[in-house]
Design an enzyme around this catalytic site. Structure first.
Site, mmCIF file in Angstrom:
data_model
loop_
_atom_site.group_PDB
_atom_site.id
_atom_site.type_symbol
_atom_site.label_atom_id
_atom_site.label_comp_id
_atom_site.label_asym_id
_atom_site.label_seq_id
_atom_site.Cartn_x
_atom_site.Cartn_y
_atom_site.Cartn_z
ATOM 1 N N SER A 16 0.842 -1.186 0.000
ATOM 2 C CA SER A 16 0.000 0.000 0.000
ATOM 3 C C SER A 16 0.889 1.252 0.000
ATOM 4 O O SER A 16 1.663 1.451 -0.930
ATOM 5 C CB SER A 16 -0.959 -0.021 1.188
ATOM 6 O OG SER A 16 -1.971 0.943 1.034
ATOM 7 N N ASP A 241 -8.506 -6.046 -5.263
ATOM 8 C CA ASP A 241 -8.232 -4.901 -4.393
ATOM 9 C C ASP A 241 -9.423 -3.943 -4.426
ATOM 10 O O ASP A 241 -9.815 -3.465 -5.492
ATOM 11 C CB ASP A 241 -6.955 -4.191 -4.852
ATOM 12 C CG ASP A 241 -6.415 -3.245 -3.792
ATOM 13 O OD1 ASP A 241 -7.211 -2.544 -3.141
ATOM 14 O OD2 ASP A 241 -5.185 -3.199 -3.614
ATOM 15 N N HIS A 277 -7.016 -5.911 -0.770
ATOM 16 C CA HIS A 277 -5.952 -4.935 -0.566
ATOM 17 C C HIS A 277 -4.872 -5.460 0.382
ATOM 18 O O HIS A 277 -5.082 -5.588 1.588
ATOM 19 C CB HIS A 277 -6.511 -3.626 -0.027
ATOM 20 C CG HIS A 277 -5.493 -2.546 0.095
ATOM 21 N ND1 HIS A 277 -4.723 -2.120 -0.969
ATOM 22 C CD2 HIS A 277 -5.070 -1.829 1.164
ATOM 23 C CE1 HIS A 277 -3.893 -1.187 -0.572
ATOM 24 N NE2 HIS A 277 -4.076 -0.992 0.723
#
Length: 350
Positions: A16, A241, A277
């Site tokens: 991320s 995601d 994610h």
């Protein structure tokens, strides 16, 4: 030097924001790390963060805020339509680019819901909202601004609503996106994001790019200095995601290859079907990627596939076995060729 000698190799591992920082190291500080592992990278921050608010803009313009039950039903309909494109039915869309599901085809379908309890029929407006989320953010003239969520991503992550009943719901935007608009763009903590329509969204999106691209955009495709320093980078991104748009990472990798057609020699990108994610979801999570990166840096063994595992959800009784797979380097995709779908040997990269 705790061990009496300096470190022989240095590595970066992040997902991320950590994935974005890894890319920034390769772009701006190319000699700092021998190897970089960058998962679900938050590159293109100045574009994808305002784009995360796009679903709420569509709800405002259509004056309709669907329940999570209705939106989840649309996601499941898309998965059912495109699941077997890779040759096996497993609840995962591995060939996203071949999926062309039209949500209008399920308008009127009755859905059983819990929390709130009841039944609801999929509405045309909900289908239009889903189609807009999948298509991606648009400017007021209809031109594309950014990518949309993959078909299998939970629509409610960015298209969230707060409901007192199945037919009485209001806006519930993703906090990071709404905070970005309030604090970094409008610079006003009292600004009501629920008032944003097509034209204001267009203006805010362009403002975000103009003000912040140089500071946090992280999309320089020229990795020549990282290459010349001998660096190696592995990036992966979950195709389910629900927060950072998978196609944004794919877009960046394509730009890198356009700049250097041989970038595959030092930088490889691996899509991870069914992974949300940074982790989670029914797909194959590449949790041992650091081993592959170290082998590439220290032994010169480039990863042809990336070892990954998935844990199917148990429906009662014994826990099902782990599913193994070798994630394919872009642009190749995992394709089922027969055998046990829980085994990596049943898939090839095509």
């Amino acid at each position: 030097m705790f061990y009496g000698r300096p470190a022989k190799y240095s590595y970066w591992n992040g997902c991320s924001t950590g994935g974005r920082q890894g890319h920034m190291m390769a772009q701006r500080y190319p000699t700092q790390y021998d190897g970089i592992l960058a998962g679900a990278p938050a590159i293109n921050w100045d574009k994808f963060i305002p784009a995360e608010y796009w679903p709420q803009v569509m709800m405002k313009e259509l004056d309709y805020y669907p329940s999570s039950c209705e939106m989840d039903a649309l996601t499941q309909s898309a998965i059912s339509a495109c699941d077997e494109l890779d040759g096996v039915k497993d609840g995962i869309i591995s060939m996203e680019g071949l999926c062309h599901f039209d949500p209008l085809t399920v308008v009127g379908k009755t859905v059983n819901c819990t929390s709130p309890n009841g039944t609801i029929k999929i509405s045309k407006k909900a289908a239009q909202i889903a189609a807009a989320i999948w298509a991606g953010a648009k400017a007021s003239d209809g031109s594309a601004l950014w990518y949309g969520l993959p078909y299998e991503s939970p629509l409610t992550s960015l298209g969230g609503t707060n409901c007192t009943s199945l037919t009485d719901c209001g806006s519930l935007p993703f906090a990071i996106s709404s905070d970005w608009i309030q604090l970094f763009l409008q610079k006003d903590t009292s600004f009501d994001v629920s008032t944003i329509g097509y034209e204001e969204f267009d203006t805010l999106f362009r403002q975000s790019v103009n003000e912040y691209a140089s500071a946090i955009g992280t999309r320089d495709p020229d990795l020549t200095r990282f290459k010349n320093a001998g660096g190696k980078m592995i990036s992966w991104h979950g195709m389910k995601d629900q927060l950072i748009f998978f196609n944004g990472t794919e877009h960046y990798y394509r730009q890198v290859l356009e700049h250097d057609p041989k970038a595959h020699d030092f930088y490889r990108f691996f899509p991870a079907p069914g992974v949300e994610h940074c982790r989670g979801g029914p797909g194959w999570y590449p949790g041992e990627s650091m081993n592959a990166l170290m082998d590439w840096v220290e032994k010169g063994v480039a990863p042809e596939t990336l070892k990954a595992i998935a844990t199917p959800s148990a429906t009662g009784g014994a826990q099902p076995p782990l599913r193994t797979a070798g994630l394919c380097p872009w642009p190749r995709v995992m394709t089922f060729v027969g055998g046990n779908p829980d085994k990596a040997s049943s898939f090839v990269c095509k």
